[in-house]
Write an enzyme that holds these catalytic residues in place. Structure first.
Site, PDB file in Angstrom:
ATOM      1  CG  ASN A  60       1.937   1.610   4.612  1.00 59.10           C
ATOM      2  OD1 ASN A  60       2.911   2.615   4.186  1.00 59.10           O
ATOM      3  ND2 ASN A  60       2.027   0.717   3.383  1.00 59.10           N
TER       4      ASN A  60
ATOM      5  CD  GLU B 219      -5.455   4.986   6.203  1.00 61.69           C
ATOM      6  OE1 GLU B 219      -4.728   4.103   6.523  1.00 61.69           O
ATOM      7  OE2 GLU B 219      -5.525   4.510   4.560  1.00 61.69           O
TER       8      GLU B 219
ATOM      9  CG  ASN C 208      -4.813   4.072   0.542  1.00 59.12           C
ATOM     10  OD1 ASN C 208      -4.384   4.024  -0.112  1.00 59.12           O
ATOM     11  ND2 ASN C 208      -4.691   3.988   1.859  1.00 59.12           N
TER      12      ASN C 208
ATOM     13  CB  CYS D 297      -4.061  -1.421   5.001  1.00 60.53           C
ATOM     14  SG  CYS D 297      -3.075  -1.273   6.303  1.00 60.53           S
TER      15      CYS D 297
ATOM     16  CD  GLU E 283      -2.027   1.029   2.573  1.00 57.26           C
ATOM     17  OE1 GLU E 283      -1.874   1.156   4.168  1.00 57.26           O
ATOM     18  OE2 GLU E 283      -3.555   1.480   2.777  1.00 57.26           O
TER      19      GLU E 283
ATOM     20  CE  LYS F   4      -7.714   1.402   4.427  1.00 56.65           C
ATOM     21  NZ  LYS F   4      -5.752   1.745   4.355  1.00 56.65           N
TER      22      LYS F   4
HETATM   23  N1  ING Z   1      -3.180   0.687   8.787  1.00 59.72           N
HETATM   24  C1  ING Z   1      -3.617  -0.308  10.254  1.00 59.72           C
HETATM   25  C2  ING Z   1      -4.323  -1.183   9.491  1.00 59.72           C
HETATM   26  O1  ING Z   1      -5.486  -1.832   9.528  1.00 59.72           O
HETATM   27  C3  ING Z   1      -5.354  -0.080  11.905  1.00 59.72           C
HETATM   28  C4  ING Z   1      -4.426   0.758  10.812  1.00 59.72           C
HETATM   29  C5  ING Z   1      -4.207  -0.514  12.168  1.00 59.72           C
HETATM   30  C6  ING Z   1      -6.317  -0.432  12.499  1.00 59.72           C
HETATM   31  C7  ING Z   1      -4.002  -1.399  13.791  1.00 59.72           C
HETATM   32  C8  ING Z   1      -6.827  -0.902  12.704  1.00 59.72           C
HETATM   33  C9  ING Z   1      -5.712  -1.953  13.377  1.00 59.72           C
HETATM   34  O2  ING Z   1      -3.831  -2.258   9.279  1.00 59.72           O
HETATM   35  C10 ING Z   1      -3.860   1.530   7.282  1.00 59.72           C
HETATM   36  N2  ING Z   1      -3.439   1.850   6.710  1.00 59.72           N
HETATM   37  O3  ING Z   1      -4.917   0.591   7.231  1.00 59.72           O
END
Ligand code: ING
Length: 335
Positions: A209, A158, A122, A184, A62, A139
């Site tokens: 990411n 985001e 995205n 993601c 991503e 996304k």
């Molecule tokens: N990053 C993270 C993901 O979903 C996240 C944000 C991390 C949300 C952990 C919830 C828990 O992997 C992106 N870019 O979506």
């Protein structure tokens, strides 16, 4: 041309009768001051490595061309100028398409899309072995927030920098099989995979990411990796899919993101996983017929699913009150 999804026409030098050489190119950090030219050079090197392993397709992360800029509060003009792509390919990314056509390898690439009329998504694209963009995905599940949290160690903007994707979860016939894509946070939501497996996808590819830190509560770090792999494995198994996920990871200007790029079989087993938090290519000769066993029996959608009982899933966004007994009742569908 109709494709027999269970024989495919994958190459791959293995005894598996319908093998599909699939590579994931994990990226180490991309720092604020790294140029797209320098980043693309890294992607080219990994594309060559993937092709040398017999891959028909390579999956990049991503937002692969830049640092994970949603961690910074910036004004829109600056963020648009520094991190968004007004065209794909662009001068800096054209070499990726040229090499793909030369090596006859398809690829998935995540990047920040700025449309001609100023919309920001995205986005990821699927590119076939002739370097033709055959599908685009924007996304849908955007995590984080749109407001500035000055007291947080970093932002996750985001919801400020991107609009919710408006083109759904599609699947594409390419490279002799049927491939779906997402990005993601989408990988954490079962609906993502179900919509694509109901369109008979055989492979779902995605980039991510994922910050190691949770800014909302002191989440033990090991849970980030556990939840990442759990999401891939459960959904691969429950949808009879091969799932390939590419991280951009390591510490970008000091902000750490998890690695754990992986290729997961329809059994739910991890067949390849990155060991580093740097540029690293992993590869598997995927048996595209493997999912069949599950899709014919335990997850035979046509035989076993009962959508008449699932209505809440599309009718409600947030959790609410229990349904009444009469609302729960359904008339048996005509067999
Ligand atoms: N990053 C993270 C993901 O979903 C996240 C944000 C991390 C949300 C952990 C919830 C828990 O992997 C992106 N870019 O979506």
């Amino acid at each position: 041309m109709a494709i027999d999804l269970n024989t495919g026409s994958g190459t791959g030098n293995s005894k598996i009768k319908n093998s599909f050489g699939l590579a994931v190119a994990q990226m180490g950090p991309v720092h604020l001051n790294d140029s797209r030219v320098a980043v693309v050079a890294r992607l080219l090197e990994m594309m060559r490595e993937a092709a040398s392993r017999g891959a028909k397709m390579v999956v990049f992360p991503e937002l692969a061309l830049t640092t994970f800029f949603p961690r910074y509060w910036m004004d829109d003009a600056e963020v648009n100028a520094r991190f968004f792509e007004p065209s794909m390919p662009s001068a800096e990314t054209q070499p990726l398409f040229d090499l793909a056509a030369q090596l006859k390898i398809g690829f998935y690439l995540g990047y920040a899309e700025l449309t001609a009329d100023g919309h920001r998504f995205n986005t990821s694209v699927l590119v076939d072995e002739n370097a033709k963009i055959v599908a685009r995905y924007r996304k849908i599940h955007l995590p984080g927030h749109s407001d500035h949290k000055p007291d947080a160690p970093f932002q996750h903007l985001e919801k400020k920098y991107f609009e919710v994707g408006n083109e759904g979860f599609g699947v594409t016939d390419m490279l002799g099989t049927r491939i779906g894509q997402c990005l993601c946070n989408d990988r954490r939501w079962p609906e993502t995979y179900r919509v694509m497996s109901l369109q008979s996808a055989r492979i779902v590819v995605l980039g991510y990411n994922t910050p190691s830190w949770n800014i909302h509560w002191s989440e033990p770090p090991h849970l980030r990796m556990f939840h990442h792999l759990l999401s891939l494995q459960a959904n691969a198994y429950q949808n009879g899919l091969w799932v390939a996920a590419a991280a951009k990871c390591g510490a970008e200007d000091g902000f750490h993101m998890i690695g754990g790029s992986a290729i997961v079989a329809p059994t739910g087993e991890i067949v390849a996983q990155a060991q580093s938090e740097d540029d690293e290519v992993i590869f598997s000769n995927c048996d595209l017929g493997l999912g069949e066993t599950f899709l014919q029996h335990v997850f035979n959608f046509a035989k076993h699913r009962r959508p008449e009982h699932y209505k809440l899933i599309t009718e409600r966004t947030g959790a609410g009150e229990p349904l009444s007994a009469s609302a729960l009742k359904t008339t048996q569908p005509q067999e």
